[in-house]
Design a protein around this motif. Sequence first.
Motif, mmCIF file in Angstrom:
data_model
loop_
_atom_site.group_PDB
_atom_site.id
_atom_site.type_symbol
_atom_site.label_atom_id
_atom_site.label_comp_id
_atom_site.label_asym_id
_atom_site.label_seq_id
_atom_site.Cartn_x
_atom_site.Cartn_y
_atom_site.Cartn_z
ATOM 1 N N THR A 131 0.840 -1.200 0.000
ATOM 2 C CA THR A 131 0.000 0.000 0.000
ATOM 3 C C THR A 131 0.872 1.245 0.000
ATOM 4 O OG1 THR A 131 -0.095 0.253 2.410
ATOM 5 C CG2 THR A 131 -1.699 -1.253 1.400
ATOM 6 N N GLY A 161 -3.067 -5.321 -7.070
ATOM 7 C CA GLY A 161 -3.432 -4.261 -8.019
ATOM 8 C C GLY A 161 -2.647 -4.258 -9.307
ATOM 9 N N ALA A 218 -1.316 -1.714 -13.158
ATOM 10 C CA ALA A 218 -2.163 -0.514 -13.141
ATOM 11 C C ALA A 218 -2.025 0.228 -11.819
ATOM 12 C CB ALA A 218 -3.622 -0.904 -13.381
ATOM 13 N N TYR A 219 -1.933 -0.513 -10.730
ATOM 14 C CA TYR A 219 -1.775 0.112 -9.414
ATOM 15 C C TYR A 219 -0.438 0.839 -9.316
ATOM 16 C CZ TYR A 219 -1.365 0.553 -4.336
ATOM 17 O OH TYR A 219 -1.198 1.037 -3.068
ATOM 18 N N SER A 245 1.372 2.004 -11.693
ATOM 19 C CA SER A 245 1.339 3.174 -12.562
ATOM 20 C C SER A 245 0.634 4.340 -11.879
ATOM 21 C CB SER A 245 0.641 2.824 -13.871
ATOM 22 O OG SER A 245 0.547 3.949 -14.717
ATOM 23 N N SER A 246 -0.441 4.047 -11.150
ATOM 24 C CA SER A 246 -1.243 5.114 -10.541
ATOM 25 C C SER A 246 -0.549 5.784 -9.371
ATOM 26 C CB SER A 246 -2.592 4.553 -10.092
ATOM 27 O OG SER A 246 -2.446 3.669 -8.993
ATOM 28 N N ILE A 247 0.386 5.071 -8.705
ATOM 29 C CA ILE A 247 1.052 5.680 -7.546
ATOM 30 C C ILE A 247 2.398 6.289 -7.912
ATOM 31 C CG2 ILE A 247 -0.133 4.097 -5.968
ATOM 32 C CD1 ILE A 247 2.521 2.640 -5.588
ATOM 33 N N GLY A 254 2.905 8.980 -9.566
ATOM 34 C CA GLY A 254 2.847 10.437 -9.394
ATOM 35 C C GLY A 254 3.106 10.875 -7.975
ATOM 36 N N TYR A 288 4.943 -4.626 -16.555
ATOM 37 C CA TYR A 288 5.567 -4.025 -15.374
ATOM 38 C C TYR A 288 6.869 -3.323 -15.750
ATOM 39 C CZ TYR A 288 2.439 -6.641 -12.234
ATOM 40 O OH TYR A 288 1.345 -7.136 -11.560
ATOM 41 N N LEU A 307 7.007 0.293 -16.912
ATOM 42 C CA LEU A 307 6.707 1.405 -16.006
ATOM 43 C C LEU A 307 7.992 2.065 -15.525
ATOM 44 C CD1 LEU A 307 3.937 -0.298 -13.812
ATOM 45 C CD2 LEU A 307 3.622 1.234 -15.769
#
Length: 217
Positions: free
Chosen positions: A120, A144, A147-148, A150-152, A154, A175, A178
């Motif tokens: 997390t 996740g 996609a997970y 990639s989203s974190i 930022g 993976y 990324l």
Amino acid sequence: MSSTPELHAPAPSLLDLVPVVPVVVIDDLDHAVPVAEALVRGGLPVIELTLRTPVALQAIARVAAEVPDIRIGAGTVTTAAQADQAWAAGAQFLVSPGATPTLLDAMEQTGLPFLPGVATVSEALTAVERGHTDLKFFPAEAAGGAAYLSSIGGPLPDVRFCPTGGITPESAPRYLALPNVGCVGGSWITPRSALTEGRWDVVASLAGGAAALTGRA
């Protein structure tokens, strides 16, 4: 005449050694050296040998003594005692599936490089607060997936990951594409059947395929 001190480049991150870190379970101690040698032949001179079997620490010691061309690490480190035992056995790095303050303390005290496991953002921030920005993302697919991560990227721009858990040769490139992923952990390189049958050629071939993997969207 004074001499200029020799400058040494910093050691490379564990995430930059190979695209796929083989995650290996050894049940038979006699398999440890042949599987390590097969990985080297295939182009993956790194092995994360998990502490999931009674012979794991002995296997680490044997590989450390007999296969100098491979970087041997201990995986599934879950207790302070295991961190100490892995260091004593000759492990050159540690990998944990999670990271409590006690476990982080113990791994830091060994002086070895290590990848704390997180799943997390809060767990990642806890590791970052301790100065660790190279992390294991586990269990990758269940937590996740690509996609997970990639989203974190930022909110956590300085953190990089080695996602492990459920990754296949087909999903690994997603993976690796990324920017916050340095490598992935893969167990497909050392299938149990190949080890049981002594098919080290199969392991070397799978290692060669994994060593050639690159990221793609």
